[in-house]
Design a protein around this motif. Structure first.
Motif, mmCIF file in Angstrom:
data_model
loop_
_atom_site.group_PDB
_atom_site.id
_atom_site.type_symbol
_atom_site.label_atom_id
_atom_site.label_comp_id
_atom_site.label_asym_id
_atom_site.label_seq_id
_atom_site.Cartn_x
_atom_site.Cartn_y
_atom_site.Cartn_z
ATOM 1 N N ARG A 1 -4.513 7.921 6.923
ATOM 2 C CA ARG A 1 -4.807 6.602 5.975
ATOM 3 C C ARG A 1 -3.267 6.221 5.614
ATOM 4 O O ARG A 1 -2.761 7.375 4.679
ATOM 5 C CB ARG A 1 -5.735 7.110 5.081
ATOM 6 N N VAL A 2 -2.958 4.946 5.300
ATOM 7 C CA VAL A 2 -1.709 4.606 5.117
ATOM 8 C C VAL A 2 -1.691 4.574 3.401
ATOM 9 O O VAL A 2 -0.656 4.918 2.743
ATOM 10 C CB VAL A 2 -1.265 3.210 5.572
ATOM 11 N N ALA A 3 -2.713 3.967 2.637
ATOM 12 C CA ALA A 3 -2.651 3.705 1.283
ATOM 13 C C ALA A 3 -2.748 5.053 0.585
ATOM 14 O O ALA A 3 -3.041 6.039 1.245
ATOM 15 C CB ALA A 3 -3.989 2.819 1.110
ATOM 16 N N ASP A 4 -2.104 4.830 -0.650
ATOM 17 C CA ASP A 4 -1.864 6.028 -1.324
ATOM 18 C C ASP A 4 -3.237 5.748 -2.425
ATOM 19 O O ASP A 4 -2.832 5.802 -3.732
ATOM 20 C CB ASP A 4 -0.726 6.078 -1.891
ATOM 21 N N THR B 1 -5.332 10.457 3.314
ATOM 22 C CA THR B 1 -4.091 10.029 2.513
ATOM 23 C C THR B 1 -2.975 11.306 2.723
ATOM 24 O O THR B 1 -2.948 12.386 2.788
ATOM 25 C CB THR B 1 -3.999 9.403 1.207
ATOM 26 N N GLN C 1 4.708 2.293 9.502
ATOM 27 C CA GLN C 1 3.688 2.174 8.540
ATOM 28 C C GLN C 1 4.498 2.706 7.396
ATOM 29 O O GLN C 1 5.196 3.748 7.284
ATOM 30 C CB GLN C 1 2.388 3.161 8.697
ATOM 31 N N THR C 2 4.354 2.109 6.352
ATOM 32 C CA THR C 2 5.010 2.399 4.818
ATOM 33 C C THR C 2 3.946 2.732 4.074
ATOM 34 O O THR C 2 2.826 1.972 3.443
ATOM 35 C CB THR C 2 5.777 1.382 4.259
ATOM 36 N N THR C 3 4.239 3.987 3.512
ATOM 37 C CA THR C 3 3.046 4.495 2.452
ATOM 38 C C THR C 3 3.886 4.525 1.034
ATOM 39 O O THR C 3 4.927 4.840 0.734
ATOM 40 C CB THR C 3 2.805 5.984 2.508
ATOM 41 N N THR C 4 3.261 3.540 0.034
ATOM 42 C CA THR C 4 3.890 3.340 -1.212
ATOM 43 C C THR C 4 3.275 3.896 -2.205
ATOM 44 O O THR C 4 1.987 4.057 -2.355
ATOM 45 C CB THR C 4 3.843 1.746 -1.612
ATOM 46 N N THR D 1 7.733 6.253 10.366
ATOM 47 C CA THR D 1 7.105 6.636 9.037
ATOM 48 C C THR D 1 7.769 6.556 7.871
ATOM 49 O O THR D 1 9.012 7.283 7.679
ATOM 50 C CB THR D 1 6.688 8.179 9.284
ATOM 51 N N ILE E 1 8.139 6.286 3.569
ATOM 52 C CA ILE E 1 7.302 6.855 2.299
ATOM 53 C C ILE E 1 8.469 6.389 0.885
ATOM 54 O O ILE E 1 9.542 6.350 1.003
ATOM 55 C CB ILE E 1 7.390 8.157 2.223
#
Length: 199
Positions: free
Chosen positions: A50-53, A66, A96-99, A120, A122
Motif C-alpha cells: 500500500r502506497v499511502a501512509d 503500508t 510510486q511515492t509514499t509521502t 520507489t 519516500i
C-alpha cells in the motif's frame, strides 16, 4: 464405579471426599492452560503493498501493508544478533511515492529494499520532520537499497529535518543504489545527520 461407592457412604464423608478431590484435580487442570501459538523468531520479510501512509500499527498483511506498518512489524520482531529483518515493495516498475505523515522510527536491524531509485520514492510531508530516524540507544542499523528518499524542505529557513537521522546509541547506516536528498536549512541539516553532525 466411583458414584456407586459414594452412594453407599454417609453424606458427610462423601462431601469430604468430594472437596479433597477438588483440591487434587483443579490445580492440575489450571496448570494446563490455553495452548498459545508459537511466536515467530529470527529474520522476517515484510511486503509493502500500500502506497499511502494512513495506517500506523504492526498488522502488516499481504492484502494491505503500508511502509510504516512494515517497519512497525519489523521493530516488533527480533531478528537475532547481527541479523536483519527485510522490507520489500510490491509496486513493480511503476513509480510510486509514499509521502509520510511523520517520521518512521527504526528500532531493530532492518533492510529496506526498493524496486529501484527511479521507482520507489519516500518523502516527508513537511519541513520539520525526518523521514527515517534510528532510535536512540537501540543499536539498530538500517540498510537502504533501491530507493529515493527526499526530505521536502522548500526554500524556507524555518524548518528542521533530514532524510535519515542517526541518533545517539543507534547503529549504522548503509546505502546502496539509492538517492538521499534534503535541503540545507538554518540548522544545516543535510540528507544524513549523525546526532547533529552532518554527513
Amino acid at each position: 464405579m466411583l458414584c456407586r461407592t459414594f452412594a453407599r457412604l454417609p453424606r458427610r464423608l462423601v462431601f469430604v471426599i468430594a472437596v479433597s478431590c477438588a483440591f487434587v484435580f483443579v490445580p492440575a487442570l489450571a496448570a494446563v492452560g490455553p495452548v498459545l501459538p508459537a511466536r515467530a523468531t529470527g529474520p522476517q520479510t515484510f511486503l509493502v503493498t500500500r502506497v499511502a501512509d494512513d495506517v500506523d500499527d504492526t498488522n502488516c498483511v499481504l492484502a494491505a501493508c503500508t511502509l510504516r506498518q512494515a517497519v512497525n512489524a519489523a521493530n516488533a520482531n527480533d531478528p537475532g544478533s547481527g541479523l536483519y529483518n527485510t522490507i520489500t515493495f510490491n509496486f513493480g516498475t511503476n513509480t510510486q511515492t509514499t509521502t509520510l505523515t511523520h517520521a518512521i522510527t527504526i528500532a531493530r536491524n532492518v533492510t529496506i529494499m526498493g524496486n529501484g531509485a527511479v521507482y520507489t520514492l519516500i518523502a516527508s510531508a513537511g519541513t520539520s520532520q525526518n523521514v527515517f530516524a534510528l532510535q536512540a540507544g537501540s543499536n539498530a542499523s538500517l540498510v537502504l537499497g533501491g530507493v529515493t528518499i527526499v526530505h521536502v524542505a522548500g526554500n524556507t529557513f524555518s524548518g528542521n529535518g533530514t532524510a535519515v537521522y542517526i541518533d545517539f546509541g543507534s547503529g549504522t547506516l548503509t546505502v546502496t543504489d539509492s538517492i538521499l536528498a534534503a535541503s540545507t536549512l538554518h540548522n544545516c541539516f543535510g540528507a544524513i545527520t549523525d546526532s547533529g553532525h552532518n554527513l
